[in-house]
Design an enzyme around this catalytic site. Structure first.
Site, short mmCIF file in Angstrom:
data_model
loop_
_atom_site.label_atom_id
_atom_site.label_comp_id
_atom_site.label_asym_id
_atom_site.label_seq_id
_atom_site.Cartn_x
_atom_site.Cartn_y
_atom_site.Cartn_z
CE LYS A 38 -0.40 -0.43 5.27
NZ LYS A 38 -0.86 -1.06 6.04
NE ARG A 136 -6.18 0.56 11.16
CZ ARG A 136 -5.38 0.65 10.64
NH1 ARG A 136 -3.93 1.06 10.97
NH2 ARG A 136 -4.71 -0.86 10.13
CE1 TYR A 264 11.11 32.40 0.88
CE2 TYR A 264 10.31 29.97 1.72
CZ TYR A 264 10.33 31.08 0.41
OH TYR A 264 9.80 30.60 -0.58
CG MET A 313 6.71 24.14 -1.93
SD MET A 313 5.51 24.63 -2.12
CE MET A 313 4.92 25.76 -1.10
#
Ligand code: PLP
Length: 369
Positions: A38, A136, A264, A313
Site C-alpha cells: 500500500k 479500527r 525565510y 517548499m
C-alpha cells in the site's frame, strides 16, 4: 550506488530480497507471506516491488485502497490482491479488476453481496476482518451471527480468509494485550469455522508480529515495513536493509559573513564566516519543517552537514563549513551513512511516516546491486 544529477529516491531490489529472505526465515515453510504494498509500496514504487516479490515467490498482495489495487493490475500484477479498506462506492471496480475486499462491517457485507449478485458472481472471494482490540475496523464477536445469516442467504461470495490486526506487536510492555488479541482471534475464528463448515485462511501478524509472536503466524503473515527494511527495533534493524536511499545534489554554495542570515524569516544567522549549500529538496518532497533549524542533517562524502534555517517548499539549506565539496556534488539525506530511522527520529517521527511521506515529485530510481 548510481550517481545522481537531481533529487532521487533510490530503491534497491537486492535489499528487498535480503529482507524477504530474513522474514521467510522467521516463519514455517508452509506459512504464506503476503506482501503489503500500500501507499506506493511504503513510498517506494509499488509495481516494481510487487514484481520483484512475485519473482521471489510471494503469491498474495495487500493494498489499503481500491485505486492502489487497480494501479497494480494496470502494471500487470496478476496475483490475488486484498484491499484492506475498501468503500462501497468501489465494489463494482473491485470485482471488475479481480481485487478481493476486506469486509469489516455489516454495511459493507450487505453492499458487497448486493454488488456481487448484480454482477452475477458465484463464490467471489472476500476476507472477513475481525476487531480483536485495535478498534479500527472489523466485526466483534456478538456481530458474527449476523454475518452468518448474510452468508447463508447468498452464494455470491465465499470467505477466503479471516484476519485481524495487532495493536502493539512491537511493544513488549503490551505483551499481555497482544496475547489477549490472539486469544480472541482464535475463538472467533473457531466459531466461524464451525458455522461455515470450511476453513478459510487465518492471518493476524504484521512485521513485528512475525518477529515477536511466532505462535501467531497461522496460515499467512502480512509484512510491510519489514520488507522495506525496518524491524521497529534496533536489534532487528541490524538484520534488515532499508531499501531506499534519498539523494540529492548541491545546487549552489554561498559564503556568509558574520551577521548574514539564511532563508525565510531569517531563522539562521551566521555568527562567523559560514559556508552554506542550497539543496533542491524541501517540505513538498516530504522533508518536513521539523527537520530544519539544526534538528537534522545530511551527509556529503560521509561528513555531516546540519540543515540550517527553515526548510522551504522546494529547497533547504545546509551548513557545509569545513566540508570539502562543490556545486553538483552528491548529498545523502537517508540511507547509506544515515539510517532512515535515525533521520526520522530527528524529525520527531517514525520510519513508516518518513518513507511514505516522500512525495511523488521525487524521482524513483530502481537499482539491483
Ligand atoms: C499496513 C498493514 C500491515 C503491514 O504492517 P507492517 O507493520 O508494515 O508490517 C498489515 N496489516 C494491516 C491490516 C495493515 O493495515
Amino acid at each position: 550506488m548510481s550517481t545522481v544529477h537531481e533529487t532521487t529516491l533510490e530503491i534497491n531490489l537486492k535489499s528487498l530480497e535480503h529482507n524477504y529472505n530474513y522474514l521467510k526465515s522467521k516463519i514455517a515453510k508452509d506459512v504464506k507471506l503476503m506482501g503489503v504494498v500500500k501507499a506506493f509500496g511504503y513510498g517506494s514504487e509499488s509495481a516494481e516491488i510487487a514484481k520483484k516479490l512475485s519473482a521471489l515467490g510471494v503469491g498474495y498482495f495487500a493494498v489499503a485502497y481500491t485505486q492502489e489495487g487497480i494501479a497494480l493490475r494496470d502494471a500487470g500484477i496478476t496475483e490475488p490482491i486484498l484491499v484492506l479498506h475498501p468503500q462501497s462506492a468501489n465494489f463494482e471496480e473491485i470485482i471488475e479488476r479481480c481485487l478481493e475486499p476486506s469486509i469489516y462491517s455489516e454495511f459493507v457485507l450487505n453492499a458487497f453481496i448486493k454488488t456481487a449478485e448484480k454482477l452475477g458472481q458465484k463464490e467471489y472471494p472476500i476476507h472477513l476482518k475481525l476487531n480483536t482490540g485495535l478498534n479500527r475496523l472489523g466485526f466483534i464477536a456478538p456481530e458474527l451471527n449476523k454475518v452468518f445469516e448474510y452468508l447463508k442467504k447468498s452464494d455470491a461470495v465465499k470467505v477466503k480468509s479471516i484476519f485481524s490486526h495487532l495493536a502493539a506487536s512491537e511493544d513488549w510492555k503490551e505483551r499481555e494485550f497482544t496475547l489477549q488479541q490472539l486469544g480472541k482471534f482464535r475463538k472467533m475464528a473457531f466459531s466461524i469455522f464451525q458455522n461455515l463448515q470450511y476453513k478459510p485462511l487465518l492471518h493476524i501478524a504484521n512485521t513485528s508480529g512475525i518477529i515477536n509472536y511466532p505462535e501467531a503466524a497461522f496460515d499467512m503473515v502480512r509484512s510491510g515495513i519489514g520488507l522495506y527494511g525496518f524491524g521497529n527495533d534496533e536489534k532487528i534493524d541490524e538484520n534488515l536493509k532499508p531499501i531506499g536511499t534519498l539523494k540529492t545534489i548541491i545546487s549552489q554554495i554561498h559564503e556568509l559573513a558574520p551577521g548574514e542570515s539564511v532563508g525565510y524569516n531569517r531563522a539562521f544567522t551566521a555568527s562567523e564566516k559560514t559556508m552554506t549549500a542550497t539543496l533542491p529538496i524541501g517540505h513538498a518532497d516530504g522533508v518536513n519543517r521539523q527537520y530544519g533549524n539544526g534538528r537534522a542533517g545530511v551527509f556529503i562524502k560521509d561528513q555531516y552537514a546540519p540543515i540550517i534555517g527553515n526548510v522551504c517548499m522546494d529547497m533547504l539549506m545546509i551548513d557545509i563549513t569545513g566540508i570539502d565539496c562543490k556545486e553538483g556534488d552528491e548529498v545523502i539525506l537517508f540511507g547509506g551513512p544515515q539510517h532512515p530511522t535515525v533521520f526520522a527520529a530527528k524529525g520527531n517521527t517514525i520510519s513508516y511516516e518518513l518513507i511514505t511521506g516522500i512525495s511523488q515529485r521525487v524521482k524513483r530510481v530502481i537499482v539491483e546491486e
